[in-house]
Motif scaffolding. Structure first.
Motif, PDB file in Angstrom:
ATOM      1  N   LYS A  27       0.814  -1.213   0.000  1.00  0.00           N
ATOM      2  CA  LYS A  27       0.000   0.000   0.000  1.00  0.00           C
ATOM      3  C   LYS A  27       0.854   1.272   0.000  1.00  0.00           C
ATOM      4  N   CYS A  28       2.150   1.110  -0.011  1.00  0.00           N
ATOM      5  CA  CYS A  28       3.063   2.262   0.035  1.00  0.00           C
ATOM      6  C   CYS A  28       3.238   2.853  -1.355  1.00  0.00           C
ATOM      7  N   SER A  29       4.050   3.890  -1.404  1.00  0.00           N
ATOM      8  CA  SER A  29       4.332   4.529  -2.684  1.00  0.00           C
ATOM      9  C   SER A  29       5.195   3.617  -3.561  1.00  0.00           C
ATOM     10  N   LYS A  30       5.288   3.973  -4.814  1.00  0.00           N
ATOM     11  CA  LYS A  30       6.030   3.157  -5.782  1.00  0.00           C
ATOM     12  C   LYS A  30       7.509   3.028  -5.404  1.00  0.00           C
ATOM     13  N   ASP A  31       8.146   4.111  -5.002  1.00  0.00           N
ATOM     14  CA  ASP A  31       9.567   4.079  -4.619  1.00  0.00           C
ATOM     15  C   ASP A  31       9.778   3.224  -3.375  1.00  0.00           C
ATOM     16  N   ARG A  83       7.831   0.753  -2.327  1.00  0.00           N
ATOM     17  CA  ARG A  83       7.611  -0.654  -2.698  1.00  0.00           C
ATOM     18  C   ARG A  83       8.837  -1.234  -3.387  1.00  0.00           C
ATOM     19  N   ARG A  84       9.452  -0.448  -4.274  1.00  0.00           N
ATOM     20  CA  ARG A  84      10.657  -0.921  -4.970  1.00  0.00           C
ATOM     21  C   ARG A  84      11.778  -1.195  -3.973  1.00  0.00           C
ATOM     22  N   ASP A  85      11.961  -0.281  -3.012  1.00  0.00           N
ATOM     23  CA  ASP A  85      13.015  -0.471  -2.008  1.00  0.00           C
ATOM     24  C   ASP A  85      12.714  -1.672  -1.110  1.00  0.00           C
ATOM     25  N   LEU A  86      11.465  -1.829  -0.730  1.00  0.00           N
ATOM     26  CA  LEU A  86      11.102  -2.962   0.123  1.00  0.00           C
ATOM     27  C   LEU A  86      11.210  -4.289  -0.623  1.00  0.00           C
ATOM     28  N   CYS A  87      10.898  -4.279  -1.898  1.00  0.00           N
ATOM     29  CA  CYS A  87      11.072  -5.505  -2.690  1.00  0.00           C
ATOM     30  C   CYS A  87      12.543  -5.910  -2.767  1.00  0.00           C
ATOM     31  N   MET A  88      13.398  -4.912  -2.920  1.00  0.00           N
ATOM     32  CA  MET A  88      14.835  -5.197  -2.947  1.00  0.00           C
ATOM     33  C   MET A  88      15.288  -5.756  -1.592  1.00  0.00           C
ATOM     34  N   LEU A  89      14.778  -5.189  -0.513  1.00  0.00           N
ATOM     35  CA  LEU A  89      15.121  -5.683   0.824  1.00  0.00           C
ATOM     36  C   LEU A  89      14.575  -7.092   1.041  1.00  0.00           C
ATOM     37  N   LEU A  90      13.382  -7.362   0.553  1.00  0.00           N
ATOM     38  CA  LEU A  90      12.815  -8.715   0.656  1.00  0.00           C
ATOM     39  C   LEU A  90      13.669  -9.731  -0.093  1.00  0.00           C
ATOM     40  N   ARG A  91      14.119  -9.367  -1.290  1.00  0.00           N
ATOM     41  CA  ARG A  91      14.998 -10.283  -2.034  1.00  0.00           C
ATOM     42  C   ARG A  91      16.291 -10.555  -1.280  1.00  0.00           C
ATOM     43  N   ARG A  92      16.792  -9.532  -0.635  1.00  0.00           N
ATOM     44  CA  ARG A  92      18.067  -9.667   0.108  1.00  0.00           C
ATOM     45  C   ARG A  92      17.917 -10.554   1.336  1.00  0.00           C
ATOM     46  N   THR A  93      16.762 -10.504   1.980  1.00  0.00           N
ATOM     47  CA  THR A  93      16.557 -11.273   3.216  1.00  0.00           C
ATOM     48  C   THR A  93      15.834 -12.582   2.972  1.00  0.00           C
ATOM     49  N   HIS A  94      15.628 -12.956   1.719  1.00  0.00           N
ATOM     50  CA  HIS A  94      14.841 -14.141   1.411  1.00  0.00           C
ATOM     51  C   HIS A  94      15.539 -15.450   1.811  1.00  0.00           C
ATOM     52  N   GLY A  95      16.793 -15.609   1.492  1.00  0.00           N
ATOM     53  CA  GLY A  95      17.508 -16.855   1.759  1.00  0.00           C
ATOM     54  C   GLY A  95      18.273 -16.800   3.068  1.00  0.00           C
ATOM     55  N   PRO A  96      18.979 -17.866   3.390  1.00  0.00           N
ATOM     56  CA  PRO A  96      19.810 -17.870   4.598  1.00  0.00           C
ATOM     57  C   PRO A  96      20.899 -16.808   4.501  1.00  0.00           C
ATOM     58  N   ASN A  97      21.253 -16.246   5.643  1.00  0.00           N
ATOM     59  CA  ASN A  97      22.197 -15.133   5.651  1.00  0.00           C
ATOM     60  C   ASN A  97      23.312 -15.361   6.673  1.00  0.00           C
TER      61      ASN A  97
END
Length: 131
Positions: free
Chosen positions: A74-78, A80-94
Motif C-alpha cells: 500500500k506504500c508509494s512506488k519508490d 515498494r521498490r526499495d522494500l522488494c529489494m530488501l525482501l529479495r536480500r533477506t529471502h535466503g539464509p544469511n
C-alpha cells in the motif's frame, strides 16, 4: 578469512591437545592456568564468531517476516521498490559464508569443529600410547 578460520580450527585442536596430553600433576599451576585461559579464549572467540553468524541469519529472517506481514504493497512506488529489494536480500539464509559457501559459519559448524578436534586429540593420544 580462510586463514583465520583454518588457524582458529588449528588453535582449538592444539589447545585441547595440550590440555589433555600433559599430566596435570607434572606441570606448574601457572602453566596450567595459562593453558586453560588460552583454550577458553580460543573457544570463546570461535564460538562468538559462529554465534553472531547465527544471530545475523535470525535477524534477517525476522526482517523478512516483518516486511511480509506489513502492508508494504500500500506504500508509494519508490518505497515498494526499495522494500522488494530488501525482501529479495533477506529471502535466503544469511549466515557468514566465505568462498561462495565453502565455509558457512554456524553453530552446527562450530560443533563439527569441536568433534573434529576431539577426534584429533584421541588420535594423537592413541599414537603416543602405542609408541
Amino acid at each position: 578469512m580462510l586463514c583465520k578460520i583454518v588457524l582458529s580450527n588449528l588453535m582449538f585442536a592444539l589447545c585441547l591437545y595440550q590440555l589433555t596430553a600433559s599430566s596435570i600433576k607434572s606441570i606448574s599451576k601457572a602453566r596450567l592456568y595459562k593453558l586453560v585461559l588460552e583454550f577458553m579464549s580460543v573457544l570463546f572467540e570461535y564460538f562468538l564468531l559462529c554465534h553472531f553468524s547465527e544471530t545475523l541469519d535470525d535477524s534477517s529472517a525476522r526482517i523478512n517476516r516483518a516486511i511480509t506481514k506489513s502492508h508494504w504493497y500500500k506504500c508509494s512506488k519508490d518505497t515498494r521498490r526499495d522494500l522488494c529489494m530488501l525482501l529479495r536480500r533477506t529471502h535466503g539464509p544469511n549466515h557468514l559464508n566465505f568462498y561462495k559457501g565453502v565455509i558457512v559459519l554456524s553453530r552446527a559448524y562450530f560443533l563439527s569443529v569441536v568433534r573434529l578436534s576431539y577426534s584429533f586429540v584421541n588420535y594423537m593420544r592413541l599414537n603416543i600410547s602405542i609408541s
